[in-house]
Design a protein around this motif. Structure first.
Motif, PDB file in Angstrom:
ATOM      1  N   ALA A   9      23.077  40.770  11.385  1.00 46.84           N
ATOM      2  CA  ALA A   9      24.007  39.670  11.082  1.00 46.84           C
ATOM      3  C   ALA A   9      25.608  39.931  11.639  1.00 46.84           C
ATOM      4  O   ALA A   9      25.527  38.920  12.455  1.00 46.84           O
ATOM      5  N   LYS A  10      25.833  40.604  11.899  1.00 44.85           N
ATOM      6  CA  LYS A  10      27.244  41.063  12.458  1.00 44.85           C
ATOM      7  C   LYS A  10      26.825  41.268  13.545  1.00 44.85           C
ATOM      8  O   LYS A  10      27.927  40.542  14.563  1.00 44.85           O
ATOM      9  N   SER A  11      25.557  41.717  14.005  1.00 45.18           N
ATOM     10  CA  SER A  11      25.875  41.472  15.886  1.00 45.18           C
ATOM     11  C   SER A  11      25.575  40.506  16.666  1.00 45.18           C
ATOM     12  O   SER A  11      25.935  40.165  17.162  1.00 45.18           O
ATOM     13  N   VAL A  12      24.613  39.721  15.445  1.00 45.22           N
ATOM     14  CA  VAL A  12      24.207  38.253  15.926  1.00 45.22           C
ATOM     15  C   VAL A  12      25.561  37.479  15.882  1.00 45.22           C
ATOM     16  O   VAL A  12      25.929  37.005  16.905  1.00 45.22           O
ATOM     17  N   PHE A  13      26.717  37.725  14.922  1.00 43.87           N
ATOM     18  CA  PHE A  13      27.945  37.211  15.052  1.00 43.87           C
ATOM     19  C   PHE A  13      28.775  37.549  15.996  1.00 43.87           C
ATOM     20  O   PHE A  13      29.264  36.618  16.871  1.00 43.87           O
ATOM     21  N   LEU A  14      28.480  39.007  16.238  1.00 41.92           N
ATOM     22  CA  LEU A  14      29.672  39.342  17.209  1.00 41.92           C
ATOM     23  C   LEU A  14      29.340  38.494  18.543  1.00 41.92           C
ATOM     24  O   LEU A  14      29.978  38.018  19.556  1.00 41.92           O
ATOM     25  N   ALA A  15      28.069  38.889  18.827  1.00 48.39           N
ATOM     26  CA  ALA A  15      27.484  38.107  19.828  1.00 48.39           C
ATOM     27  C   ALA A  15      27.854  36.786  20.650  1.00 48.39           C
ATOM     28  O   ALA A  15      27.745  36.356  21.452  1.00 48.39           O
ATOM     29  N   ALA A  16      27.673  35.609  19.340  1.00 58.65           N
ATOM     30  CA  ALA A  16      28.136  34.274  19.382  1.00 58.65           C
ATOM     31  C   ALA A  16      29.557  34.006  19.472  1.00 58.65           C
ATOM     32  O   ALA A  16      30.058  32.713  19.911  1.00 58.65           O
ATOM     33  N   ILE A  17      30.386  35.214  19.199  1.00 51.37           N
ATOM     34  CA  ILE A  17      31.676  34.278  19.335  1.00 51.37           C
ATOM     35  C   ILE A  17      32.021  34.381  21.201  1.00 51.37           C
ATOM     36  O   ILE A  17      32.091  35.081  21.545  1.00 51.37           O
ATOM     37  N   PRO A  18      33.165  32.940  21.173  1.00 50.52           N
ATOM     38  CA  PRO A  18      32.750  32.642  22.737  1.00 50.52           C
ATOM     39  C   PRO A  18      34.121  34.174  23.376  1.00 50.52           C
ATOM     40  O   PRO A  18      35.262  33.794  22.981  1.00 50.52           O
ATOM     41  N   ALA A  19      34.454  35.127  23.103  1.00 45.92           N
ATOM     42  CA  ALA A  19      35.170  36.169  23.955  1.00 45.92           C
ATOM     43  C   ALA A  19      35.278  36.119  25.123  1.00 45.92           C
ATOM     44  O   ALA A  19      36.053  37.939  25.101  1.00 45.92           O
ATOM     45  N   ILE A  20      34.659  36.137  26.815  1.00 47.23           N
ATOM     46  CA  ILE A  20      34.779  36.360  27.915  1.00 47.23           C
ATOM     47  C   ILE A  20      35.476  34.826  28.812  1.00 47.23           C
ATOM     48  O   ILE A  20      35.438  34.043  27.943  1.00 47.23           O
ATOM     49  N   GLN A  21      36.211  35.325  29.627  1.00 46.71           N
ATOM     50  CA  GLN A  21      36.644  33.399  29.755  1.00 46.71           C
ATOM     51  C   GLN A  21      35.616  33.023  30.623  1.00 46.71           C
ATOM     52  O   GLN A  21      34.231  33.600  30.979  1.00 46.71           O
ATOM     53  N   PRO A  22      35.630  32.409  30.777  1.00 39.68           N
ATOM     54  CA  PRO A  22      34.237  31.352  31.728  1.00 39.68           C
ATOM     55  C   PRO A  22      34.162  31.374  33.134  1.00 39.68           C
ATOM     56  O   PRO A  22      33.469  30.904  33.457  1.00 39.68           O
ATOM     57  N   VAL A  23      35.337  31.647  33.659  1.00 33.63           N
ATOM     58  CA  VAL A  23      35.222  32.063  34.872  1.00 33.63           C
ATOM     59  C   VAL A  23      36.081  33.432  35.440  1.00 33.63           C
ATOM     60  O   VAL A  23      37.546  33.572  34.872  1.00 33.63           O
ATOM     61  N   ARG A  24      35.664  34.464  36.177  1.00 31.88           N
ATOM     62  CA  ARG A  24      35.780  35.880  36.673  1.00 31.88           C
ATOM     63  C   ARG A  24      37.386  35.334  37.541  1.00 31.88           C
ATOM     64  O   ARG A  24      37.496  34.209  37.927  1.00 31.88           O
ATOM     65  N   ASN A  25      38.205  36.296  37.099  1.00 31.76           N
ATOM     66  CA  ASN A  25      39.659  36.602  37.788  1.00 31.76           C
ATOM     67  C   ASN A  25      39.536  36.909  39.248  1.00 31.76           C
ATOM     68  O   ASN A  25      40.626  35.966  40.080  1.00 31.76           O
ATOM     69  N   GLU A  26      38.668  37.468  39.357  1.00 30.11           N
ATOM     70  CA  GLU A  26      38.900  37.355  41.281  1.00 30.11           C
ATOM     71  C   GLU A  26      38.066  35.796  41.944  1.00 30.11           C
ATOM     72  O   GLU A  26      38.334  36.222  43.187  1.00 30.11           O
TER      73      GLU A  26
END
Length: 325
Positions: free
Chosen positions: A163-180
């Motif tokens: 459940a923790k793994s599913v939760f961590l994968a669900a959190i919006p944790a990255i930028q939607p557009v890459r920095n480059e």
């Protein structure tokens, strides 16, 4: 027939028959019988306690008993080793796994308690080595119970970890557009100047300036709730429901790479930057919602940027400037 005995009478110069008294005769007989009985009892006792009188069957049984005692001693040694292993597992379970998932520890009073029931080992009583067999059986029963409890605890931890793994994968944790691919961060979360009315109002997301056609990435695992242009001002936009109360919105897209109802994983390309809807220039307007309330997306960028990059983005995002939508 008993022999007749005589004695010589010197006065009469003749042999005379010896007459035995009846009472004395009976006494001799009784004395002989008692002596015989005592001898028989003594011989029987000696026979029981002297190895020299053991039969082959007795020797075989004696060897079997000694072998059983040796096997029980080896078994108890293995039980001690198993107890050391299970104790180490239980300590890690209580102090690491259950502590990590904030679960109540399982005390020794439960783990090592005996089995219920009135004298479960009564059938083992009444034998020469009953105590040895009973103690060993009790230790095995307690060990089996510990293993069952530990197995159930690990099953619980496994479910929590999944459940923790599913939760961590669900959190919006990255930028939607890459920095480059970014030209710059146009506007952050908070009060900004509207580009059309020039009125200061709440800007509920972040604007990422990039070329039209730049890939946009799903920031967490989830299900695409919508991919259309039916919401006022957003133009072509996507809404992803991540579960656990999280939802993300991606607006002003030039085109889609997914459809409503589709399952997406963090890092999947879901669409491309554009300037559709109420937009002043090509950019991505990105929002994060938690429990149906907008929150600052900046708080979730820890999955694909460094600490230096985060500080730079935070500095730009906190500037009160004009938004692009």
């Amino acid at each position: 027939m008993s022999k007749v005995k005589y004695y010589y009478d010197s006065e009469n110069l003749a042999y005379r028959k010896i007459k035995t008294r009846k009472r004395k005769k009976i006494g001799v007989i009784i004395l002989f019988l008692v002596a015989s009985a005592l001898f028989g009892i003594l011989s029987f006792i000696i026979l029981l306690n002297t190895p020299y009188f053991e039969t082959p069957k007795d020797r075989l049984q004696a060897r079997e008993i000694e072998n059983l005692k040796l096997n029980y001693a080896i078994l108890n040694k293995k039980i001690e080793q198993a107890n050391l292993v299970i104790d180490a597992i239980e300590e890690r379970d209580n102090n690491v796994y259950r502590a990590y998932f904030n679960k109540t520890i399982i005390p020794d009073s439960i783990r090592k308690a005996g089995l219920p029931g009135i004298n479960r080992y009564k059938k083992l009583e009444g034998y020469n080595n009953s105590q040895l067999v009973m103690n060993t059986t009790k230790r095995i029963d307690v060990l089996n119970k510990e293993l069952v409890i530990q197995s159930k605890s690990l099953d619980e931890i496994l479910k929590l970890a999944e459940a923790k793994s599913v939760f961590l994968a669900a959190i919006p944790a990255i930028q939607p557009v890459r920095n480059e691919n970014l030209k710059h961060l146009a506007s952050g979360f908070g009060y900004r100047t509207d580009p059309f009315t020039k009125v200061r109002k709440m800007h509920e997301g972040m604007d990422f300036t990039a070329k039209t056609g730049t890939p946009i990435y799903a920031t967490g695992d989830g299900i695409v709730a919508r991919a259309d242009n039916n919401a006022s001002g957003y133009g072509n936009h996507i809404v992803i429901r991540h579960g656990f109360g999280y939802e993300t919105l991606y607006a002003h897209l030039s085109k889609y790479n997914i459809r409503a109802g589709q399952k997406v994983n963090r890092g999947d390309i879901i669409g491309y930057v554009g300037s559709t809807g109420r937009s002043e220039a090509p950019h991505l307007h990105y929002e994060v919602h938690k429990d149906q309330k907008v929150v600052n997306p900046l708080n979730f960028y820890y999955g694909n940027i460094s600490a230096v990059e985060y500080v730079a983005i935070a500095k730009l995002a906190n500037q009160e400037n004009q938004s692009l939508d």
